[in-house]
Design a protein around this motif. Structure first.
Motif: not given
Ligand code: HEM
Length: 328
Positions: A217-220, A259-260, A272-274
């Motif tokens: 869920t984290l940008d690599e 977040v996005l 919050l994206l879920t």
């Protein structure tokens, strides 16, 4: 008979209202009488201005302090109490209170107010004013807050750890806390989370997302090139990183773009994206300039009014924000 029952119920209702309860309101300290201290708000503001001129980070600290005060018990200054021989584990000692800062600003405001109008202005109100002023200084977002809160006489680390959300919370848990337990709305949750557009976090608050593997869920790239560098595995010292890696010192809507982009440090932010509702709000705040600022100015006063103490039997005006009066 019916009338008698009705009369008796009215009597019971009246008797249960503490007649000397304070009425909180706007401009509370401007009123004439025993609660008068007409310069209270301007004194707090000048202290906050001075502090932020030296270190803008303190503004983030004050906003978080307010959140952590208001969610535990209520906005009652309980987070400000120091440990003492009578209370070795106040809220400050809670794990979820890691990194709290801004206490000296409240102390300075209290000490000036005690010289100016002793025994009048509560620490709970000082914190509410200080957070409001920090928001205005950082961003120009102005909002009004009521006053007249009393200070609590209790503060418990275990209560704080039970109630304050850890960064591992998912959206369902956050909604349960904000909406079901605190009476706020899903919108308040998304809006107030936007405070993570300023300030910092300790590495220990999110390294579970970096090691041994990077949380999907984290940008690599962000995790590898930024976060892992700033927070090496098994580091001896618990370092700090900015919560907003783009506009670190600006209280703006950048958080929602982060977040996005999956570039926020906490899992709770990503969560919050879920749902459709929370995701739509995130998108709205990320894409429509000025909307978050407007909504933040609505949610902050709501936060500032959670479970305030107005009955003198339950609270007091502390002499020092760090200790209950009976300590002296
Ligand atoms: C929604 C649930 C929330 C969670 C799980 C959460 C969690 C956290 C964590 C773990 C930190 C970093 C602590 C550290 O390691 O030093 C932090 C910092 C911060 N939080 Fe939150 N928070 C939440 C909501 C809020 C709200 C509602 C506000 C204010 C309205 C807020 C304002 C801040 C600020 C300004 C900072 C930076 C503080 C500083 O730089 O001193 N947070 N939060």
């Amino acid at each position: 008979m019916k009338n008698k029952v009705l009369l008796f119920s009215f009597f019971l209702l009246y008797a249960s209202i503490p007649t000397n309860a304070r009425e909180i309101g706007l401009g509370y300290y401007k009123h004439k009488g025993t609660c008068s201290c007409s310069d209270a708000e301007s004194i707090v503001k000048s202290v906050v201005e001075e502090a932020l001129n030296k270190d803008r980070g303190v503004g983030a600290g004050l906003i978080r302090l307010l959140f952590h005060d208001c969610f535990v018990g209520g906005c009652d200054g309980s987070v400000l109490l120091d440990e003492s021989d009578r209370n070795p584990y106040p809220e400050k000692k809670a794990r979820n209170n890691i990194g709290l800062r801004g206490f000296e600003v409240i102390d300075e405001a209290k000490s000036r107010l005690e010289k100016h109008c002793p025994g009048v202005v509560s620490c709970a109100d000082i914190l509410v004013f200080a957070a409001r002023d920090a928001v205005e200084i950082l961003n120009g977002i102005g909002y009004s807050v009521t006053a007249g809160r009393l200070d609590s006489k209790v503060s418990s680390a275990s209560e704080a750890d039970q109630i304050l959300p850890p960064p591992t919370f998912d959206r369902q848990q956050l909604e349960d806390l904000f909406v079901n337990k605190k009476g706020l709305t899903v919108e308040d949750l998304v809006v107030l989370s936007g405070a993570h557009t300023i300030g910092r976090s300790h590495c220990s608050s999110f390294t579970n997302r970096l090691y041994p593997d990077i949380d999907p869920t984290l940008d690599e790239d962000f995790a590898n090139k930024t976060l892992r560098k700033q927070c090496p595995e098994n580091a001896y010292v618990d370092g700090v990183v900015n919560l907003d890696h783009v506009t670190e010192n600006a209280l703006d809507g950048q958080y929602y773009t982060n977040v996005l982009d999956l570039k926020t440090v906490f899992f709770s932010d990503w969560s919050l994206l879920t749902s459709q509702e929370t995701r739509d709000l995130v998108v709205e705040y990320a894409t429509k300039p000025g909307v978050w600022e407007k909504d933040f100015a609505v949610s902050m006063p709501k936060l500032s009014n959670l479970n305030v103490i107005t009955n003198p039997a339950e609270g007091e005006i502390r002499k020092s924000c760090r200790a209950v009066n009976s300590y002296y």
